[in-house]
Motif scaffolding. Structure first.
Motif, PDB file in Angstrom:
ATOM      1  N   TRP A 223       2.913  10.704  -3.254  1.00 27.40           N
ATOM      2  CA  TRP A 223       2.813  11.454  -2.005  1.00 27.40           C
ATOM      3  C   TRP A 223       1.429  11.301  -1.382  1.00 27.40           C
ATOM      4  O   TRP A 223       0.484  10.878  -2.029  1.00 27.40           O
ATOM      5  CB  TRP A 223       3.126  12.926  -2.258  1.00 27.40           C
ATOM      6  N   GLY A 224       1.342  11.652  -0.100  1.00 27.87           N
ATOM      7  CA  GLY A 224       0.075  11.571   0.612  1.00 27.87           C
ATOM      8  C   GLY A 224      -0.263  10.160   1.046  1.00 27.87           C
ATOM      9  O   GLY A 224      -1.420   9.816   1.253  1.00 27.87           O
ATOM     10  N   VAL A 225       0.759   9.332   1.213  1.00 24.85           N
ATOM     11  CA  VAL A 225       0.579   7.942   1.621  1.00 24.85           C
ATOM     12  C   VAL A 225       0.648   7.873   3.149  1.00 24.85           C
ATOM     13  O   VAL A 225       1.494   8.510   3.774  1.00 24.85           O
ATOM     14  CB  VAL A 225       1.673   7.047   0.995  1.00 24.85           C
ATOM     15  N   GLU A 226      -0.251   7.105   3.750  1.00 25.42           N
ATOM     16  CA  GLU A 226      -0.276   6.977   5.206  1.00 25.42           C
ATOM     17  C   GLU A 226       0.781   5.987   5.676  1.00 25.42           C
ATOM     18  O   GLU A 226       0.814   4.854   5.199  1.00 25.42           O
ATOM     19  CB  GLU A 226      -1.647   6.509   5.700  1.00 25.42           C
ATOM     20  N   ALA A 227       1.619   6.415   6.604  1.00 24.25           N
ATOM     21  CA  ALA A 227       2.635   5.540   7.204  1.00 24.25           C
ATOM     22  C   ALA A 227       2.272   5.303   8.664  1.00 24.25           C
ATOM     23  O   ALA A 227       1.958   6.251   9.387  1.00 24.25           O
ATOM     24  CB  ALA A 227       4.010   6.185   7.099  1.00 24.25           C
ATOM     25  N   ASN A 228       2.303   4.074   9.089  1.00 26.86           N
ATOM     26  CA  ASN A 228       1.962   3.660  10.455  1.00 26.86           C
ATOM     27  C   ASN A 228       0.496   3.940  10.790  1.00 26.86           C
ATOM     28  O   ASN A 228       0.138   4.128  11.949  1.00 26.86           O
ATOM     29  CB  ASN A 228       2.874   4.331  11.491  1.00 26.86           C
ATOM     30  N   TYR A 229      -0.353   3.941   9.774  1.00 29.42           N
ATOM     31  CA  TYR A 229      -1.788   4.203   9.958  1.00 29.42           C
ATOM     32  C   TYR A 229      -2.369   3.161  10.911  1.00 29.42           C
ATOM     33  O   TYR A 229      -2.029   1.972  10.809  1.00 29.42           O
ATOM     34  CB  TYR A 229      -2.495   4.146   8.604  1.00 29.42           C
ATOM     35  N   PRO A 230      -3.218   3.576  11.845  1.00 34.95           N
ATOM     36  CA  PRO A 230      -3.766   2.631  12.831  1.00 34.95           C
ATOM     37  C   PRO A 230      -4.429   1.413  12.186  1.00 34.95           C
ATOM     38  O   PRO A 230      -5.204   1.547  11.237  1.00 34.95           O
ATOM     39  CB  PRO A 230      -4.808   3.475  13.587  1.00 34.95           C
ATOM     40  N   GLY A 231      -4.076   0.257  12.684  1.00 36.94           N
ATOM     41  CA  GLY A 231      -4.683  -0.986  12.229  1.00 36.94           C
ATOM     42  C   GLY A 231      -4.088  -1.554  10.953  1.00 36.94           C
ATOM     43  O   GLY A 231      -4.619  -2.518  10.409  1.00 36.94           O
ATOM     44  N   THR A 232      -2.972  -0.960  10.460  1.00 36.23           N
ATOM     45  CA  THR A 232      -2.354  -1.489   9.244  1.00 36.23           C
ATOM     46  C   THR A 232      -0.956  -2.013   9.564  1.00 36.23           C
ATOM     47  O   THR A 232      -0.391  -1.702  10.609  1.00 36.23           O
ATOM     48  CB  THR A 232      -2.229  -0.412   8.147  1.00 36.23           C
ATOM     49  N   ASP A 233      -0.419  -2.776   8.625  1.00 37.02           N
ATOM     50  CA  ASP A 233       0.928  -3.336   8.819  1.00 37.02           C
ATOM     51  C   ASP A 233       1.958  -2.692   7.886  1.00 37.02           C
ATOM     52  O   ASP A 233       3.077  -3.160   7.773  1.00 37.02           O
ATOM     53  CB  ASP A 233       0.908  -4.844   8.608  1.00 37.02           C
ATOM     54  N   ASN A 234       1.571  -1.614   7.203  1.00 37.11           N
ATOM     55  CA  ASN A 234       2.436  -0.884   6.272  1.00 37.11           C
ATOM     56  C   ASN A 234       2.796  -1.679   5.024  1.00 37.11           C
ATOM     57  O   ASN A 234       3.645  -1.243   4.248  1.00 37.11           O
ATOM     58  CB  ASN A 234       3.731  -0.390   6.941  1.00 37.11           C
ATOM     59  N   SER A 235       2.171  -2.812   4.784  1.00 39.76           N
ATOM     60  CA  SER A 235       2.503  -3.604   3.595  1.00 39.76           C
ATOM     61  C   SER A 235       2.216  -2.827   2.311  1.00 39.76           C
ATOM     62  O   SER A 235       2.882  -3.037   1.292  1.00 39.76           O
ATOM     63  CB  SER A 235       1.749  -4.932   3.594  1.00 39.76           C
TER      64      SER A 235
END
Length: 158
Positions: free
Chosen positions: A111-123
């Motif tokens: 838990w506490g994982v960033e989804a769609n965080y700016p500048g990332t590709d969610n890989s």
């Protein structure tokens, strides 16, 4: 032993990827984290600082004022994107099934994982799911052992 599928570069709650290992179907899904804390409440050092004792201390060196200004600008943009609902915290939750029978709905999670965080590709969402696979497989084996033990007791007249 990894997920061949990958989470998309933009994800929504409920999105999932799946794989099969040794006759077990494993599904990794995104579940919105219900903790209401803002990013700066969750992460020590979220706000950059020029003070050495602060968690967000950017460190000494050349151009420290510019580095501090850049880091503050980035933190403000991340916070604004969170406030606008552009990204969210989630849990990566793995469930396991065999022949369509769910053995454990929450076999492993983070838990506490960033989804769609700016500048990332969610890989990294797929990386987390892959890291949780061994734990989910252990939970599936334990569930199967319990089921087999129960069946043996039942067959013995217990």
């Amino acid at each position: 032993m990894t997920f061949a599928e990958k989470f998309d570069s933009f994800v929504c709650e409920g999105d999932a990827i799946a794989c099969e290992i040794s006759g077990l179907e494993i599904v990794a899904r995104i579940v919105r984290d219900d903790c209401p804390d803002t990013p700066d409440e969750r992460q020590d050092g979220f706000w950059p600082s020029e003070y050495i004792g602060d968690p967000g201390f950017i460190g000494p060196g050349p151009n420290w004022r510019q580095r501090l200004a850049d880091a503050r600008k980035k933190a403000e943009a991340v916070m604004a994107a969170w406030c606008n609902g552009e990204w969210f915290y989630c849990g990566i939750v793995l469930s396991v099934a065999r022949e369509g029978v769910t053995l454990d709905e929450n076999a492993a999670s983070l838990w506490g994982v960033e989804a769609n965080y700016p500048g990332t590709d969610n890989s990294y969402l797929t990386e987390v799911a892959n890291e949780l696979l061994p734990e989910a497989l252990d939970a599936a084996r334990a569930a199967l052992a319990r089921l087999c033990a129960g069946r043996e007791q039942q067959a013995a007249g217990g």
